[in-house]
Write a protein that holds these residues in place. Structure first.
Motif: not given
Length: 270
Positions: A158-162, A190-196
């Motif tokens: 998990p720590r290696q994933l966005s 909980a996500l940054d906008p570009e990951l939604v």
């Protein structure tokens, strides 16, 4: 807890019946007699302001929160309780856990095991809860990671994933038990906008799969696009519900109108 209603036997897979559910935390009355039926295979989006009881309602469906009165049933079977006469008695923990294998849940904050790889996170529950062999679970896990676009990350931690990748692994993990119902509690909050969008795209695909989906979300355009029914909650109650076209374009209740009036129109492109 007493029950006087008769549960109708369900003929299909994934029927959710929530009947007069109340839930309090101390003096705070969070759910106030909520009733809602979600038909098998339907997609229901639950909207509303913070503190309206949306997430608590979701958590009563898989008995992560015990109801104070009322009941939840899936395919005609009570969740978390059994009926004796007119009274409900809570099931043993092992029986509750067995019920939960039929109800997948995706949380806001992923809840992945940090010491396990993406594939190991997906494989764990089928082996432990369903007695699948590791080989069977691994094959299925790789299929699910491919479905969410992450087969190449099977051995990443998990720590290696966005954040978006972690949430997609969480979705694959929820699917691994072949649940009747999938619950999503603000899956993009909980996500940054570009990951939604990468997470929403996976849920859009699931919305066409025939699995019952109940989604608590603040993504209005997404709710309009994928939901069969939109439910608006406020102050622990369902204020109104309807199709996305009905609720977004022509809400009837003042509280619903006030909520949607604060949303910028292009956000859901009406």
């Amino acid at each position: 807890m007493t029950i006087t209603e008769t549960l109708a036997p369900a003929q299909t897979r994934g029927l959710v019946e929530i009947t007069e559910v109340h839930k309090s935390f101390g003096a705070l009355h969070v759910l106030r007699g909520v009733s809602l039926t979600v038909e098998p295979g339907a997609v229901t989006a639950i909207l509303g302001p913070s503190g309206s009881g949306k997430s608590t309602l979701l958590r009563t469906i898989n008995h992560l929160e015990k109801v104070d009165s009322g009941y939840v049933a899936i395919d005609g079977s009570l969740v978390g309780y059994k009926k004796r006469g007119n009274s409900l008695h809570e099931l043993r923990e092992k029986d509750i856990l067995k019920q939960r294998t039929e109800i997948g849940m995706v949380f806001q904050n992923f809840n992945l095991f940090g010491h396990l790889t993406a594939l190991e996170n997906v494989v764990e529950a089928p082996v432990v809860a369903q007695g699948k062999t590791k080989a069977q679970a691994r094959r299925r896990g790789l299929e699910l990671l491919e479905r969410v676009g992450l087969k190449d990350k099977a051995h990443a931690y998990p720590r290696q994933l966005s954040g978006g990748q972690q949430q997609r692994v969480a979705i694959a993990r929820a699917l691994a038990l072949d649940p009747k119902i999938l619950l999503f509690d603000e899956p993009t909050s909980a996500l940054d906008p570009e990951l939604v969008n990468e997470v929403l795209d996976v849920i859009r695909e699931l919305a066409t799969s025939g699995t019952t989906l109940i989604i608590v979300t603040h993504e209005m355009g997404f709710a309009r696009d994928v939901a069969d029914t939109v439910v608006f909650m406020d102050q622990g109650q369902i204020v109104e519900s309807g199709t996305p076209a009905e609720l977004f374009a022509n809400p009837h209740e003042a509280r619903t109108k006030a909520f949607f009036s604060k949303i910028i129109e292009p956000a859901f492109n009406i």
